[in-house]
Design an enzyme around this catalytic site. Structure first.
Site, mmCIF file in Angstrom:
data_model
loop_
_atom_site.group_PDB
_atom_site.id
_atom_site.type_symbol
_atom_site.label_atom_id
_atom_site.label_comp_id
_atom_site.label_asym_id
_atom_site.label_seq_id
_atom_site.Cartn_x
_atom_site.Cartn_y
_atom_site.Cartn_z
ATOM 1 N N CYS A 195 0.865 -1.181 0.000
ATOM 2 C CA CYS A 195 0.000 0.000 0.000
ATOM 3 C C CYS A 195 0.903 1.233 0.000
ATOM 4 O O CYS A 195 1.597 1.500 0.993
ATOM 5 C CB CYS A 195 -0.904 -0.006 1.228
ATOM 6 N N CYS A 224 -4.974 6.306 -4.180
ATOM 7 C CA CYS A 224 -4.284 5.015 -4.106
ATOM 8 C C CYS A 224 -2.850 5.223 -4.569
ATOM 9 O O CYS A 224 -2.618 5.620 -5.719
ATOM 10 C CB CYS A 224 -4.986 3.978 -4.977
#
Length: 286
Positions: free
Chosen positions: A83, A222
């Site tokens: 991530c 993101c």
């Protein structure tokens, strides 16, 4: 026999990186490990009605190889892949804690170098700019399905779909189409993919909206998706060998810099803002 419920009071810090929000829990001493053994408990923690609410959970852990280790859990409670924004938030916390400007984080993809480019303001300080380095991406590993559709892995799998200039990005059915593409048979072997819709603002800037696997919804930003979008744009619309592309999401702007060197992308960096928004204690029954 009476089963007793034991309640734990778990300290956390709520972080956001360009609107991508996380619950960060410092588990370097291992005291909260039972929480991370339960997918349902982590899913409830991320629930915006019954828990703290977040796109995911950051478990900061000890590492023999780096300044810290990081496990990332999606909001469905499952251990996730890399991530980008979460790693940047972890870097902000640990650089403040250790009073260092640059650190190495042991993530699921290996060691990640991180640099905090604004003065340290403590572990739970308001925020700043954080940059992390990604592993090299081989051009051969980038798959082109159509003229404006590419697939690549930047630590997490991403399908990039470029919309035409006349399309209205704000009105695009990201949730509906993203869900369909995410669950396509094409990506069944890897458990599905993240789906990103991009549109040129100019030659060096794109707008992006992302449907995230594991969150199963659109998120405001993101990090790995931003990197994938920048590299995909360079494949579709080649520019200078050394390039920085701005990726603008609903949550803010991220900058992706890289060098195109023969058959691979090297010196790939993701930079953007992060902020610790509040601290608290979560009451977990086990």
């Amino acid at each position: 026999m009476v089963t007793r419920t034991v309640a734990s009071t778990i300290p956390f810090i709520k972080y956001e990186g360009c609107g991508n929000d996380f619950v960060l829990i410092d588990n370097r001493d291992g005291r909260w490990s039972r929480l991370f053994e339960s997918e349902s408990a982590l899913e409830r923690l991320c629930d915006r009605n019954f828990g703290v609410g977040a796109d995911g959970v950051l478990e900061v852990r000890m590492s023999e190889r780096g300044d810290c280790g990081l496990n990332y859990y999606n909001s469905d409670g499952r251990l996730g892949s890399l991530c980008g924004n979460g790693t940047r938030c972890c870097a902000h916390y640990v650089t403040g804690l250790l009073q260092k400007d640059d650190i190495e984080i042991e993530a699921c993809t290996g060691m990640v170098k991180a640099v905090r480019s604004v003065g340290r303001d403590g572990a739970a300080g308001k925020g700043g700019m954080v940059k992390i380095q990604f592993r090299d991406v081989n051009v051969a590993d980038i798959t082109q399905y159509a003229e404006n559709e590419l697939f690549l892995n930047t630590g997490s799998p991403h399908l990039i779909i470029r919309l035409q200039a006349e399309s209205k990005m704000a009105e695009h059915p990201v949730e509906k189409e993203g869900r369909q593409r995410r669950n396509s048979e094409r990506f069944a072997a890897i458990g599905g993919t993240n789906v990103n819709f991009i549109q040129n603002i100019d030659d060096e800037t794109v707008r992006i909206r992302t449907y995230e696997r594991g969150v199963e919804a659109e998120t405001k930003s993101c990090g790995t998706g931003a990197v994938a979008a920048a590299l995909a744009l360079d494949r579709m619309q080649p520019g200078r060998a050394e390039r920085t592309i701005g990726v603008v999401s609903v949550g803010g702007r991220l900058d992706v810099s890289f060098e195109r060197c023969h058959d691979k992308y090297v010196n790939v960096f993701l930079e953007g803002s992060v902020a610790a928004t509040f601290e608290g204690h979560y009451y977990h029954s086990s």
